[in-house]
Write a protein that holds these residues in place. Structure first.
Motif, mmCIF file in Angstrom:
data_model
loop_
_atom_site.group_PDB
_atom_site.id
_atom_site.type_symbol
_atom_site.label_atom_id
_atom_site.label_comp_id
_atom_site.label_asym_id
_atom_site.label_seq_id
_atom_site.Cartn_x
_atom_site.Cartn_y
_atom_site.Cartn_z
ATOM 1 N N PHE A 153 0.812 -1.210 0.000
ATOM 2 C CA PHE A 153 0.000 0.000 0.000
ATOM 3 C C PHE A 153 0.853 1.273 0.000
ATOM 4 C CE2 PHE A 153 -2.796 -3.236 1.875
ATOM 5 C CZ PHE A 153 -3.851 -3.156 0.973
ATOM 6 N N ASP A 154 2.154 1.108 -0.148
ATOM 7 C CA ASP A 154 3.013 2.289 -0.238
ATOM 8 C C ASP A 154 2.689 3.048 -1.518
ATOM 9 O OD1 ASP A 154 5.762 3.361 1.109
ATOM 10 O OD2 ASP A 154 5.724 3.745 -1.047
ATOM 11 N N ARG A 155 2.567 4.354 -1.420
ATOM 12 C CA ARG A 155 2.173 5.160 -2.581
ATOM 13 C C ARG A 155 3.246 5.192 -3.666
ATOM 14 N NH1 ARG A 155 -2.221 8.428 -2.657
ATOM 15 N NH2 ARG A 155 -1.116 9.964 -3.949
ATOM 16 N N GLY A 156 4.483 4.914 -3.301
ATOM 17 C CA GLY A 156 5.498 4.796 -4.329
ATOM 18 C C GLY A 156 5.224 3.614 -5.240
ATOM 19 N N PHE A 157 4.729 2.530 -4.663
ATOM 20 C CA PHE A 157 4.403 1.318 -5.420
ATOM 21 C C PHE A 157 3.107 1.486 -6.205
ATOM 22 C CE2 PHE A 157 2.145 -2.848 -5.381
ATOM 23 C CZ PHE A 157 2.970 -3.531 -6.270
ATOM 24 N N LEU B 162 18.724 6.500 -3.050
ATOM 25 C CA LEU B 162 17.803 6.922 -2.002
ATOM 26 C C LEU B 162 16.427 7.142 -2.620
ATOM 27 C CD1 LEU B 162 18.295 9.691 0.665
ATOM 28 C CD2 LEU B 162 16.313 9.746 -0.849
ATOM 29 N N GLN B 163 15.396 6.603 -1.970
ATOM 30 C CA GLN B 163 14.034 6.816 -2.450
ATOM 31 C C GLN B 163 13.138 7.235 -1.296
ATOM 32 O OE1 GLN B 163 12.362 4.321 -5.592
ATOM 33 N NE2 GLN B 163 10.604 3.894 -4.272
ATOM 34 N N LEU B 164 12.395 8.306 -1.525
ATOM 35 C CA LEU B 164 11.448 8.823 -0.539
ATOM 36 C C LEU B 164 10.058 8.807 -1.154
ATOM 37 C CD1 LEU B 164 10.970 10.371 2.221
ATOM 38 C CD2 LEU B 164 11.161 12.468 0.839
ATOM 39 N N THR B 165 9.093 8.165 -0.480
ATOM 40 C CA THR B 165 7.716 8.169 -0.959
ATOM 41 C C THR B 165 6.812 8.806 0.096
ATOM 42 O OG1 THR B 165 6.852 6.085 -0.048
ATOM 43 C CG2 THR B 165 8.248 5.927 -2.012
ATOM 44 N N ARG B 166 5.570 9.057 -0.311
ATOM 45 C CA ARG B 166 4.631 9.697 0.600
ATOM 46 C C ARG B 166 4.139 8.743 1.680
ATOM 47 N NH1 ARG B 166 2.867 14.598 -0.859
ATOM 48 N NH2 ARG B 166 3.199 14.112 -3.057
ATOM 49 N N GLY B 167 4.515 7.476 1.581
ATOM 50 C CA GLY B 167 4.223 6.536 2.643
ATOM 51 C C GLY B 167 3.066 5.605 2.349
ATOM 52 N N VAL B 168 2.591 4.934 3.368
ATOM 53 C CA VAL B 168 1.559 3.900 3.263
ATOM 54 C C VAL B 168 0.192 4.508 3.547
ATOM 55 C CG1 VAL B 168 0.734 1.702 4.191
ATOM 56 C CG2 VAL B 168 3.202 2.124 3.944
ATOM 57 N N GLU C 50 -4.327 4.096 2.167
ATOM 58 C CA GLU C 50 -5.322 3.495 1.286
ATOM 59 C C GLU C 50 -5.208 4.133 -0.097
ATOM 60 O OE1 GLU C 50 -8.069 0.523 0.764
ATOM 61 O OE2 GLU C 50 -7.034 1.036 2.639
ATOM 62 N N ARG C 51 -5.332 3.311 -1.137
ATOM 63 C CA ARG C 51 -5.165 3.832 -2.496
ATOM 64 C C ARG C 51 -6.198 4.909 -2.796
ATOM 65 N NH1 ARG C 51 -6.700 3.530 -7.768
ATOM 66 N NH2 ARG C 51 -4.997 3.567 -9.315
ATOM 67 N N ASP C 52 -5.702 6.095 -3.149
ATOM 68 C CA ASP C 52 -6.570 7.231 -3.436
ATOM 69 C C ASP C 52 -5.744 8.252 -4.199
ATOM 70 O OD1 ASP C 52 -8.390 9.354 -3.454
ATOM 71 O OD2 ASP C 52 -9.032 8.995 -1.388
ATOM 72 N N PHE C 53 -6.368 8.935 -5.155
ATOM 73 C CA PHE C 53 -5.648 9.975 -5.876
ATOM 74 C C PHE C 53 -5.373 11.183 -4.983
ATOM 75 C CE2 PHE C 53 -6.873 7.365 -9.355
ATOM 76 C CZ PHE C 53 -5.989 7.634 -10.391
ATOM 77 N N VAL C 54 -6.142 11.353 -3.959
ATOM 78 C CA VAL C 54 -5.913 12.432 -2.999
ATOM 79 C C VAL C 54 -4.783 12.030 -2.055
ATOM 80 C CG1 VAL C 54 -6.941 13.767 -1.116
ATOM 81 C CG2 VAL C 54 -8.318 13.158 -3.117
ATOM 82 N N TYR C 55 -3.898 12.980 -1.757
ATOM 83 C CA TYR C 55 -2.803 12.691 -0.838
ATOM 84 C C TYR C 55 -3.349 12.254 0.516
ATOM 85 C CZ TYR C 55 0.390 15.277 -3.988
ATOM 86 O OH TYR C 55 1.122 15.718 -5.042
ATOM 87 N N PRO C 56 -2.649 11.385 1.220
ATOM 88 C CA PRO C 56 -3.068 11.012 2.577
ATOM 89 C C PRO C 56 -2.932 12.202 3.526
ATOM 90 C CG PRO C 56 -0.913 10.099 2.080
ATOM 91 C CD PRO C 56 -1.431 10.677 0.804
ATOM 92 N N PRO C 57 -3.526 12.117 4.705
ATOM 93 C CA PRO C 57 -3.487 13.242 5.643
ATOM 94 C C PRO C 57 -2.061 13.627 6.023
ATOM 95 C CG PRO C 57 -5.066 11.571 6.353
ATOM 96 C CD PRO C 57 -4.291 10.970 5.229
ATOM 97 N N ALA C 58 -1.888 14.906 6.330
ATOM 98 C CA ALA C 58 -0.596 15.387 6.833
ATOM 99 C C ALA C 58 -0.220 14.582 8.068
ATOM 100 C CB ALA C 58 -0.687 16.868 7.165
ATOM 101 N N GLY C 59 1.047 14.266 8.178
ATOM 102 C CA GLY C 59 1.507 13.471 9.310
ATOM 103 C C GLY C 59 1.649 12.000 8.995
ATOM 104 N N PRO D 298 3.439 8.945 7.935
ATOM 105 C CA PRO D 298 4.895 8.739 7.881
ATOM 106 C C PRO D 298 5.364 8.410 6.460
ATOM 107 C CG PRO D 298 3.921 7.520 9.707
ATOM 108 C CD PRO D 298 2.786 8.011 8.864
ATOM 109 N N PRO D 299 6.380 9.099 5.949
ATOM 110 C CA PRO D 299 6.917 8.764 4.630
ATOM 111 C C PRO D 299 7.733 7.474 4.698
ATOM 112 C CG PRO D 299 8.262 10.444 5.661
ATOM 113 C CD PRO D 299 7.109 10.201 6.589
ATOM 114 N N THR D 300 8.049 6.946 3.541
ATOM 115 C CA THR D 300 8.938 5.786 3.450
ATOM 116 C C THR D 300 10.273 6.245 2.881
ATOM 117 O OG1 THR D 300 7.098 4.251 3.086
ATOM 118 C CG2 THR D 300 9.282 3.508 2.420
ATOM 119 N N LEU D 301 11.343 5.982 3.619
ATOM 120 C CA LEU D 301 12.682 6.338 3.169
ATOM 121 C C LEU D 301 13.534 5.086 3.126
ATOM 122 C CD1 LEU D 301 14.820 8.457 2.382
ATOM 123 C CD2 LEU D 301 15.317 8.720 4.821
#
Length: 285
Positions: A22-26, A91-97, A99-108, A110-113
């Motif tokens: 469910f990582d948004r990078g994936f 190095l890869q940084l994603t917006r984190g894990v 639920e799949r949605d075109f809208v960004y997940p809520p602020a806070g 955790p990103p994936t590094l």
């Protein structure tokens, strides 16, 4: 030897490093990356890569989970843990894990590094000795190429098409002008000895090696013009070359089957590669 990876604050064997499906990078290619060269166990042009990472993150509203000092320390630690003498750190940084949605997940959220190393002999490069052949292909990437995102499918397609045409790589063309290579900055040297490379904009990535090479060229009395150039100008050039983090400076000896110059790596290209290696080896941290 099994590599040791960095993942969200933990050091793990590569066999144990896992990222959620469910990582948004994936799921969404919602991520950015950087590649830093390692030479003699030290980081090459690190400040530029760290600054570009920060810029990419800001452009996409991502938060880096490490401070500047912590990020440098992790880079040094991954080199030490993997006893890396020559090669690269990815190095890869994603917006984190989320639920799949075109809208960004809520602020806070955790990103994936994640960071890993790849061993590579960056000094002994056969392509730098013989030069490469490039094919010209249309640039069909998204418009914000100045952000170093993980959206790399079209560059992969372009490289594969270039190889199918008997070339080594692709130079991409948009509106009648060369933008950049599939994974590198494109440069030409005119018959008058002027180094021409495309000016920075949303159309291309602000290459860290590009900036260093232009600085070195100017310091050695080479006239530099930052402007767009056409495929015809490239074919008529005295020399052509690419720059990137782990290839440094590599000559281009043919474009769409047409020989560049005398078909051999040019003198200025060879000099710039030598200047780059000497100065960056001395200043690596």
């Amino acid at each position: 030897m099994t590599r040791t990876l960095y993942l969200n604050g933990a050091w793990l064997p590569e066999s144990e490093a896992k990222v959620s499906v469910f990582d948004r990078g994936f799921l969404m290619a919602d991520g950015i990356y950087e590649v830093t060269c390692v030479l003699d166990g030290k980081l090459v042009d690190y400040a530029g890569h760290a600054a570009r990472l920060q810029r990419s993150a800001q452009e996409l509203g991502m938060a880096l989970p490490l401070t500047e000092a912590e990020l440098l320390e992790v880079h040094r630690e991954i080199v030490a843990r993997n006893a890396l003498d020559q090669g690269l750190i990815y190095l890869q940084l994603t917006r984190g894990v989320a639920e799949r949605d075109f809208v960004y997940p809520p602020a806070g959220t955790p990103p994936t590094l994640v960071m890993f190393t790849q061993a590579k002999n960056v000094l002994e490069n056969a392509a730098a000795e013989a030069g490469i052949r490039v094919a010209l292909l249309p640039d069909l990437r998204w418009g914000r190429r100045d952000i170093k995102t993980v959206q790399l499918l079209y560059p992969c397609m372009a490289k594969m098409e270039a190889k199918a045409r008997g070339a080594d790589d692709a130079w991409l063309v948009e509106d009648g002008f060369v933008t950049e290579g599939s994974a590198a900055t494109s440069h030409i040297v005119t018959a008058e000895g002027v180094l021409v490379t495309r000016d920075l904009s949303h159309a291309l990535l602000p290459g860290i090696t590009r900036a260093s090479v232009l600085e070195l060229a100017a310091a050695h009395g080479v006239r530099v013009e930052e402007r767009a150039f056409t495929p015809d100008e490239a074919r008529a050039a005295r020399e052509a070359f690419i720059t990137s983090a782990t290839n440094f400076v590599v000559p281009v000896v043919a474009i769409d089957g047409a020989t560049v110059g005398d078909g051999k790596p040019g003198a200025l290209t060879r000099d710039l590669r030598r200047f780059y290696i000497e100065t960056r080896r001395a200043s690596a941290i």
